[in-house]
Design an enzyme around this catalytic site. Structure first.
Site, PDB file in Angstrom:
ATOM      1  N   ILE A   1      -0.492   4.103   7.120  1.00 20.78           N
ATOM      2  CA  ILE A   1      -0.431   3.539   8.479  1.00 20.78           C
ATOM      3  C   ILE A   1       0.117   2.107   8.382  1.00 20.78           C
ATOM      4  O   ILE A   1      -0.435   1.295   7.662  1.00 20.78           O
ATOM      5  CB  ILE A   1      -1.834   3.483   9.130  1.00 20.78           C
ATOM      6  CG1 ILE A   1      -2.505   4.861   9.117  1.00 20.78           C
ATOM      7  CG2 ILE A   1      -1.756   2.925  10.545  1.00 20.78           C
ATOM      8  CD1 ILE A   1      -3.935   4.859   9.637  1.00 20.78           C
TER       9      ILE A   1
ATOM     10  N   GLU B   1       1.393  -3.644   2.162  1.00 22.34           N
ATOM     11  CA  GLU B   1       1.127  -2.726   3.285  1.00 22.34           C
ATOM     12  C   GLU B   1       0.251  -1.543   2.856  1.00 22.34           C
ATOM     13  O   GLU B   1      -0.642  -1.104   3.592  1.00 22.34           O
ATOM     14  CB  GLU B   1       2.465  -2.213   3.839  1.00 22.34           C
ATOM     15  CG  GLU B   1       2.366  -1.274   5.000  1.00 22.34           C
ATOM     16  CD  GLU B   1       1.778  -1.909   6.255  1.00 22.34           C
ATOM     17  OE1 GLU B   1       2.459  -2.691   6.902  1.00 22.34           O
ATOM     18  OE2 GLU B   1       0.600  -1.617   6.560  1.00 22.34           O
TER      19      GLU B   1
ATOM     20  N   VAL C   1      -4.033  -1.318   2.746  1.00 17.42           N
ATOM     21  CA  VAL C   1      -4.970  -1.076   3.851  1.00 17.42           C
ATOM     22  C   VAL C   1      -4.507   0.158   4.626  1.00 17.42           C
ATOM     23  O   VAL C   1      -3.422   0.167   5.200  1.00 17.42           O
ATOM     24  CB  VAL C   1      -5.048  -2.297   4.798  1.00 17.42           C
ATOM     25  CG1 VAL C   1      -6.048  -2.024   5.921  1.00 17.42           C
ATOM     26  CG2 VAL C   1      -5.445  -3.551   4.046  1.00 17.42           C
TER      27      VAL C   1
ATOM     28  N   VAL D   1      -0.007   7.749  -6.975  1.00 18.24           N
ATOM     29  CA  VAL D   1       0.872   7.000  -6.055  1.00 18.24           C
ATOM     30  C   VAL D   1       2.222   6.711  -6.710  1.00 18.24           C
ATOM     31  O   VAL D   1       3.283   6.866  -6.083  1.00 18.24           O
ATOM     32  CB  VAL D   1       0.183   5.693  -5.596  1.00 18.24           C
ATOM     33  CG1 VAL D   1       1.108   4.888  -4.689  1.00 18.24           C
ATOM     34  CG2 VAL D   1      -1.122   6.008  -4.872  1.00 18.24           C
TER      35      VAL D   1
ATOM     36  N   GLY E   1      -3.878   9.147  -0.326  1.00 18.69           N
ATOM     37  CA  GLY E   1      -3.110  10.285  -0.815  1.00 18.69           C
ATOM     38  C   GLY E   1      -1.742   9.833  -1.304  1.00 18.69           C
ATOM     39  O   GLY E   1      -1.284   8.723  -1.016  1.00 18.69           O
TER      40      GLY E   1
ATOM     41  N   GLU F   1     -11.390   6.323  -4.769  1.00 24.16           N
ATOM     42  CA  GLU F   1     -11.141   5.283  -5.753  1.00 24.16           C
ATOM     43  C   GLU F   1     -11.478   5.823  -7.147  1.00 24.16           C
ATOM     44  O   GLU F   1     -12.222   6.805  -7.281  1.00 24.16           O
ATOM     45  CB  GLU F   1     -12.041   4.069  -5.478  1.00 24.16           C
ATOM     46  CG  GLU F   1     -11.767   3.395  -4.159  1.00 24.16           C
ATOM     47  CD  GLU F   1     -10.333   2.913  -4.056  1.00 24.16           C
ATOM     48  OE1 GLU F   1      -9.935   2.004  -4.789  1.00 24.16           O
ATOM     49  OE2 GLU F   1      -9.593   3.468  -3.220  1.00 24.16           O
TER      50      GLU F   1
ATOM     51  N   LYS G   1      -5.863  -2.969  -3.098  1.00 26.80           N
ATOM     52  CA  LYS G   1      -6.676  -3.823  -2.198  1.00 26.80           C
ATOM     53  C   LYS G   1      -7.803  -4.499  -2.942  1.00 26.80           C
ATOM     54  O   LYS G   1      -8.190  -5.611  -2.605  1.00 26.80           O
ATOM     55  CB  LYS G   1      -7.167  -3.011  -0.999  1.00 26.80           C
ATOM     56  CG  LYS G   1      -8.606  -2.728  -0.946  1.00 26.80           C
ATOM     57  CD  LYS G   1      -8.875  -1.357  -0.480  1.00 26.80           C
ATOM     58  CE  LYS G   1      -8.400  -0.441  -1.534  1.00 26.80           C
ATOM     59  NZ  LYS G   1      -8.588   0.783  -1.780  1.00 26.80           N
TER      60      LYS G   1
ATOM     61  N   LYS H   1     -10.937  -3.630   2.803  1.00 31.25           N
ATOM     62  CA  LYS H   1      -9.836  -3.475   3.773  1.00 31.25           C
ATOM     63  C   LYS H   1     -10.115  -4.306   5.021  1.00 31.25           C
ATOM     64  O   LYS H   1      -9.214  -4.955   5.565  1.00 31.25           O
ATOM     65  CB  LYS H   1      -9.667  -2.006   4.145  1.00 31.25           C
ATOM     66  CG  LYS H   1      -9.135  -1.158   3.003  1.00 31.25           C
ATOM     67  CD  LYS H   1      -9.239   0.319   3.332  1.00 31.25           C
ATOM     68  CE  LYS H   1      -8.738   1.185   2.184  1.00 31.25           C
ATOM     69  NZ  LYS H   1      -9.168   2.578   2.291  1.00 31.25           N
TER      70      LYS H   1
HETATM   71  N1  HSE Z   1     -10.184   5.374  -1.570  1.00 26.26           N
HETATM   72  C1  HSE Z   1      -9.541   5.066  -0.358  1.00 26.26           C
HETATM   73  C2  HSE Z   1     -10.013   6.004   0.725  1.00 26.26           C
HETATM   74  C3  HSE Z   1      -8.050   5.199  -0.411  1.00 26.26           C
HETATM   75  O1  HSE Z   1     -10.719   6.977   0.453  1.00 26.26           O
HETATM   76  O2  HSE Z   1      -9.664   5.761   1.865  1.00 26.26           O
HETATM   77  C4  HSE Z   1      -7.359   3.997  -0.947  1.00 26.26           C
HETATM   78  O3  HSE Z   1      -7.606   2.881  -0.164  1.00 26.26           O
END
Ligand code: HSE
Length: 435
Positions: free
Chosen positions: A139, A132, A135, A17, A305, A193, A108, A208
């Site tokens: 989006i 933001e 979660v 990220v 991603g 994760e 999160k 989330k």
């Molecule tokens: N590990 C999470 C997922 C992404 O697969 O949606 C980060 O919140």
């Protein structure tokens, strides 16, 4: 010449990220200046290993392997935390907030475990914490709840909140690869994760959902209070029988306001195959929110991603930079919970169920199971048995779906059924959501 009027940004972490954030800043800083009147300057970047090759180029002088250098740099006004995990992310965020620096985090897990401390520190020191990206990645769901839908009483949230499990379930449904291989792909693509059990067992989605509940329902709900089941027990057999019944299996996060209590759960569910959420594929996330004024709204996009998550981080960064420039104070934290959550005990929740029993193929088997359902006042909706076992010792899957029943009654029934001598394996129960 360094731009001394720019808002100074410090970055903690240059992983998937973090590199995305640098890339967006490199590509879009001039655009931000033009459209938002905000000038951003990346001043310091903390990395784990200074010698590691990087996918984005940065002047060497910006890099440090001491995260404190970033937080303590007097020219850094906004700190972006994308290192993940609880510590040292927590202490670094607190250190920044306590000297009045704003923090943007995508973390999160940190907010779910230590959000209260961080928001208190932010309020005490007139700093801001934006999240933001924590979660559903790219989006803008937090903004939708805090801004776009602010006029509404939120009635329910149904979401595919975890990209990794959605990727795995999609591939299992559409017929490719095995579980381990697909999990490996999700890790390679940066969706999973660091500890992917948090994806698989539903913890990530529950964290989330807890954050969404705080914002949507203004309740202090921890993710440990959420009924949680992961996807590890979901077999290709269940996916095939679900399809035959007209359903698709998805890992759902569900939250509803029921009078003054909150029903919140994360579990695999059979949903009608023509429902919108059933057609959310691969790593994509989607959240359906029902507000009393607006009705249902669906938010869809990449929930994980590199660039989707970086997109959300940079949007928070711009907001905070704009606030600094204009002197406008953001309102109270949307995570400042107003009341203790009163969760509905799982035993009281009512849904329909899909049941897969592994039984000897003999006369009377169905009657014995039906008798236990009848004792628990559970009404049977459908029964499927395909083919026959060749021998009296052979077993077959027997599928039953039920009408709405209380969770407690269903658990009692299955415990009794699993003690019957006609059952050879632990029975598999999945909730049905008609949506
Ligand atoms: N590990 C999470 C997922 C992404 O697969 O949606 C980060 O919140």
């Amino acid at each position: 010449m360094p731009n001394t009027d720019a808002i100074g940004v410090g970055l903690l972490g240059m992983g998937v990220v973090g590199s995305g954030v640098v890339r967006l800043l490199q590509e879009r800083t001039a655009h931000f200046r033009k459209v938002r009147g905000v000038d951003l300057a990346l001043r310091r970047v903390a990395v784990h290993d200074l010698s590691k090759p990087r996918s984005v180029e940065l002047p060497k002088a910006l890099l440090t392997d001491r995260a404190e250098d970033v937080v303590d740099d007097p020219e850094v006004q906004i700190v972006i935390e994308v290192i993940g995990g609880i510590d040292p992310a927590r202490s670094l965020c607190l250190r920044a907030l306590k000297v009045g620096k704003d923090v943007v985090t995508a973390n999160k897990a940190l907010l779910a475990e230590q959000g209260g401390d961080l928001f208190r520190a932010a309020a005490q020191h007139s700093a801001h914490l934006a999240f933001e990206a924590s979660v559903c990645g790219g989006i803008p769901i937090i903004r939708a709840l805090t801004d776009g839908l602010v006029a509404n009483r939120i009635q329910s949230i149904y979401g595919i909140l975890n990209g990794t499990t959605n990727y795995i379930l999609t591939r299992m449904t559409d017929g490719g690869g095995d579980f381990e291989e697909m999990l490996g792909q999700a890790q390679e693509k940066g969706y999973a994760e660091a500890d992917p059990t948090m994806d698989i067992d539903g913890t990530d989605a529950a964290q989330k959902l807890a954050l969404l509940c705080r914002i949507a329902f203004r309740v202090d709900l921890s993710h440990q209070q959420i009924l949680k089941e992961g996807i590890a027990q979901t077999s290709p057999l269940d996916i095939d029988f679900a399809r035959e019944l007209g359903y698709t299996i998805k890992l759902l996060g569900i939250a509803k306001a029921v009078e003054d209590r909150i029903e919140a759960r994360v579990h695999p569910a059979l949903i009608p195959s023509d429902a919108l959420l059933a057609n959310i594929k691969d790593e994509f996330n989607a959240v359906e929110i029902v507000g009393n004024a607006v009705g249902p709204q669906v938010f869809y996009g990449r929930g994980a991603g590199q660039l989707p998550t970086a997109s959300a981080v940079v949007s928070d960064l711009l907001d905070l930079a704009e606030h600094r420039l204009t002197g406008r104070t953001p309102g109270p934290s949307p995570l400042a919970a107003l009341q203790e959550a009163v969760p509905i005990p799982p035993d009281e929740i009512e849904t329909s169920f899909y049941c897969r029993f592994t039984v000897y193929d003999r006369p009377g088997v169905l009657a014995r199971i039906a008798c236990i359902f009848s004792e628990e006042r559970i009404s049977i909706a459908t029964v499927i048995q395909h083919g026959r076992s060749e021998t009296a010792e052979g077993t077959v899957p027997l599928i039953m779906t039920t009408h709405e029943a209380r969770e407690a009654a269903m658990r009692r029934a299955v415990a009794k059924i699993d003690r019957l001598p006609i059952i050879t394996e632990k029975s598999r129960i999945i909730r049905i959501e008609e949506l």
